[in-house]
Design a protein around this motif. Structure first.
Motif, mmCIF file in Angstrom:
data_model
loop_
_atom_site.group_PDB
_atom_site.id
_atom_site.type_symbol
_atom_site.label_atom_id
_atom_site.label_comp_id
_atom_site.label_asym_id
_atom_site.label_seq_id
_atom_site.Cartn_x
_atom_site.Cartn_y
_atom_site.Cartn_z
ATOM 1 N N VAL A 207 -0.884 0.748 -0.311
ATOM 2 C CA VAL A 207 -1.219 -0.105 -1.188
ATOM 3 C C VAL A 207 -2.575 -1.043 -0.850
ATOM 4 C CG1 VAL A 207 -0.243 -2.573 -1.679
ATOM 5 C CG2 VAL A 207 1.095 -0.672 -1.719
ATOM 6 N N GLU A 208 -2.664 -1.268 0.399
ATOM 7 C CA GLU A 208 -3.843 -1.706 0.795
ATOM 8 C C GLU A 208 -5.263 -0.960 0.081
ATOM 9 O OE1 GLU A 208 -3.629 -1.701 5.180
ATOM 10 O OE2 GLU A 208 -3.916 -3.755 4.990
ATOM 11 N N LYS A 209 -5.315 0.407 0.242
ATOM 12 C CA LYS A 209 -6.157 1.317 -0.462
ATOM 13 C C LYS A 209 -6.192 1.183 -1.902
ATOM 14 C CE LYS A 209 -5.893 4.648 3.534
ATOM 15 N NZ LYS A 209 -5.572 6.038 3.534
ATOM 16 N N VAL A 210 -5.162 1.302 -2.487
ATOM 17 C CA VAL A 210 -4.860 1.405 -3.920
ATOM 18 C C VAL A 210 -5.400 0.020 -4.681
ATOM 19 C CG1 VAL A 210 -3.388 1.200 -5.656
ATOM 20 C CG2 VAL A 210 -3.024 2.949 -4.101
ATOM 21 N N ALA A 211 -5.035 -1.063 -3.813
ATOM 22 C CA ALA A 211 -5.539 -2.513 -4.417
ATOM 23 C C ALA A 211 -6.961 -2.638 -4.564
ATOM 24 C CB ALA A 211 -5.040 -3.745 -3.398
ATOM 25 N N ARG A 232 3.043 -6.602 -7.674
ATOM 26 C CA ARG A 232 2.235 -8.128 -7.583
ATOM 27 C C ARG A 232 1.446 -7.776 -6.689
ATOM 28 N NH1 ARG A 232 4.544 -12.412 -10.676
ATOM 29 N NH2 ARG A 232 6.412 -11.851 -11.834
ATOM 30 N N THR A 233 1.863 -7.252 -5.494
ATOM 31 C CA THR A 233 1.228 -7.330 -4.166
ATOM 32 C C THR A 233 -0.161 -6.599 -4.550
ATOM 33 O OG1 THR A 233 3.048 -7.332 -2.968
ATOM 34 C CG2 THR A 233 0.955 -6.414 -1.851
ATOM 35 N N ILE A 234 -0.170 -5.399 -5.329
ATOM 36 C CA ILE A 234 -1.319 -4.794 -5.524
ATOM 37 C C ILE A 234 -2.202 -5.592 -6.521
ATOM 38 C CG2 ILE A 234 -2.337 -3.100 -6.992
ATOM 39 C CD1 ILE A 234 0.355 -1.400 -6.326
ATOM 40 N N SER A 238 -6.039 -7.396 -5.146
ATOM 41 C CA SER A 238 -7.258 -6.662 -5.856
ATOM 42 C C SER A 238 -8.070 -7.827 -6.219
ATOM 43 C CB SER A 238 -6.699 -5.866 -7.063
ATOM 44 O OG SER A 238 -6.325 -6.933 -8.264
ATOM 45 N N PRO A 239 -9.502 -7.222 -6.854
ATOM 46 C CA PRO A 239 -10.413 -8.187 -7.384
ATOM 47 C C PRO A 239 -10.060 -8.965 -8.321
ATOM 48 C CG PRO A 239 -11.181 -5.995 -6.650
ATOM 49 C CD PRO A 239 -10.033 -5.774 -6.608
#
Length: 498
Positions: A207-211, A232-234, A238-239
């Motif tokens: 998730v950290e990478k994908v976000a 929601r976390t993503i 994210s920007p």
């Protein structure tokens, strides 16, 4: 005289329309000054607004100022009106010794220009000053103009007060929005994904990478595993986190309404479409749209979703005009999309468009070591919500650990909420729902042994991950080096040397 009176009423009416319209504060002031020029021959004018202990020009007309000048109370004609609240008229102002010309407007004036200044006030409170420079014809009455200008000053005063109140409300709303955003970020940050299991740690890393990217994401997993939380976390990592996050449950909306819900519609597009309406894609512009239960989307709509993914544009129902949208798409399903593709129930091209970054959200039975953490989290949450102090006995906790949770995290949350609502203080096995009280064929679990085995497993994984460098493993686990050494000895863990 009657014609003059009608003209003045018309001017006041036009200014009232401006001040009660939808223009911004500064545009409204500018329009007021333009009306004074157009209808009553005010060549030059400005409006100064209270700022701190003084007053500062906010809007002007007919001249180019050196700068937006400020006045202290009592300074110049403007400052005197602001201090006293009394209108001032200066005939042939250019030849007057009391005109300081701080604004630089003097070079535009003739000997015929009168200065007429009135306070902008509401009740007894002075909010600003309206200053005008006008050449009067022989038939015009300075007194009548002053009277009209005073009425306009009072209208401006009410407008200022209304604007001030709206600005306060806007600031309060903005503060609430920031607080809400902060709460959402706290709730849906990576720390909101509860668990220490290998499956959850792997999920968090992904998730950290994908976000950080803007790619389309497909969340796969059973119902109740927390796919919406991951979505929601993503978004909030994210920007796009300051922009909207819009959720659409594709299974909950009837097929004949889903297209209108997603893409919006124009007036008259169908019976009951009395006004145009934006769809979810437009509302999510700049942010993220979460298409939950995408496997239940009708085939007729899948082509339109494919177009959004390919061209980043939509069409409202009843319109041929295309609308560009900048939206990140996150989809989720608890169904086997590949099987649906084989059965002809899901478009193959859409499946591959959605499946750019697939993320599998594991069921609770695959991360049982997280159950104690989740139970404590939900106990804390619902105890606070209902003003209780409910806690579980060791036996009740063991019985909850034995259960397989077909409804996953959502089911566990519901169980704990039910226990908190129905009980006070201690909760034993007899207080559990009937289906949890039933004896299992497998031997009763040992909570202490379960916790120790879970901790031992985590320590071994951390040591392997850090190449058996104990200081790094301790940091990864959140232990001190001394605490880690104690546990290595306690569990008889072999520390390999390379």
């Amino acid at each position: 005289m009657r014609a003059l009176k009608l003209r003045e009423l018309y001017v006041v009416n036009e200014i009232t329309k401006i001040l009660s319209g939808e223009l911004t504060f500064d545009k409204s002031l500018r329009e007021v000054l333009k009306i004074l020029y157009s209808y009553v021959g005010v060549d030059y004018s400005f409006i100064a607004v209270k700022e701190g202990k003084g007053i500062k020009i906010r809007s002007f007309f007919g001249y180019i100022p050196r700068k937006l000048v400020s006045f202290k109370k009592g300074e110049g004609v403007t400052g005197r009106v602001f201090k006293s609240g009394t209108p001032v008229v200066i005939p042939s102002v250019k030849r007057s010794g009391i005109f300081a010309n701080k604004t630089g407007i003097g070079k535009y004036l003739t000997d015929k220009h009168h200065l007429v200044a009135v306070p902008v006030k509401v009740g007894g409170e002075i909010e600003g000053v309206l200053v005008t420079f006008k050449e009067f014809e022989n038939t015009e009455s300075v007194e009548k103009f002053l009277e009209t200008l005073s009425v306009i000053g009072n209208l401006l005063g009410m407008f200022f007060k209304l604007h001030e109140k709206m600005e306060e409300e806007r600031k309060e709303w903005e503060e609430e929005r920031k607080l809400l955003t902060r709460e959402l970020q706290e709730k849906y940050t990576l720390h909101g994904i509860i668990g220490r299991s290998k499956a959850v740690r792997r999920l968090i890393e992904l998730v950290e990478k994908v976000a950080k990217s803007d790619s389309t994401v497909l969340l796969l997993g059973e119902s109740g595993t927390g796919k919406s939380l991951i979505a929601r976390t993503i978004h909030y990592e994210s920007p796009r986190k300051e922009k909207p996050f819009v959720t659409v449950n594709c299974a909950a909306i009837p097929e004949n309404l889903l297209e209108a819900e997603l893409f919006g519609y124009e007036k008259g597009a169908f019976t009951g479409a009395y006004a145009p309406k934006k769809g979810k894609f437009e509302l999510a512009n700049g942010g993220t749209i979460f298409l939950d239960e995408i496997g239940d989307m009708p085939l007729s709509l899948q082509a339109k979703i494919l177009r959004v993914l390919q061209d980043r544009e939509i069409e409202r129902l009843g319109s041929e005009k295309t609308i560009k949208v900048d939206v990140r798409i996150i989809a989720a399903t608890n169904k086997d999309l590949k099987k649906l593709v084989e059965e002809g129930k899901f478009r193959e091209d859409l499946y591959y468009r959605l499946n750019v970054i697939p993320i599998y959200v594991p069921p609770l039975r695959e991360r049982k070591e997280d159950i104690p953490l989740l139970i404590q989290h939900f106990l804390k949450e619902f105890n606070e919500k209902y003003g209780k102090e409910v806690y579980l006995t060791k036996e009740a906790m063991e019985r909850l650990l034995e259960y397989d949770y077909p409804g996953n995290v959502r089911e566990l949350s519901n169980i704990i909420e039910q226990l908190v609502i129905l009980n006070e203080g201690k909760v034993d096995t007899t207080d559990l729902p009937e289906y949890l009280r039933k004896e299992k064929n497998k031997p009763k679990g040992d909570l202490q042994r379960f916790i120790e085995e879970t901790e031992k497993k985590r320590i071994i994984e951390a040591l392997e991950k850090t190449g058996y460098v104990k200081s790094r493993a301790a940091k990864l686990l959140g232990y001190t080096l001394r605490q880690l050494d104690y546990r290595i000895k306690k569990y008889g863990i072999e520390v390999k040397k390379f």
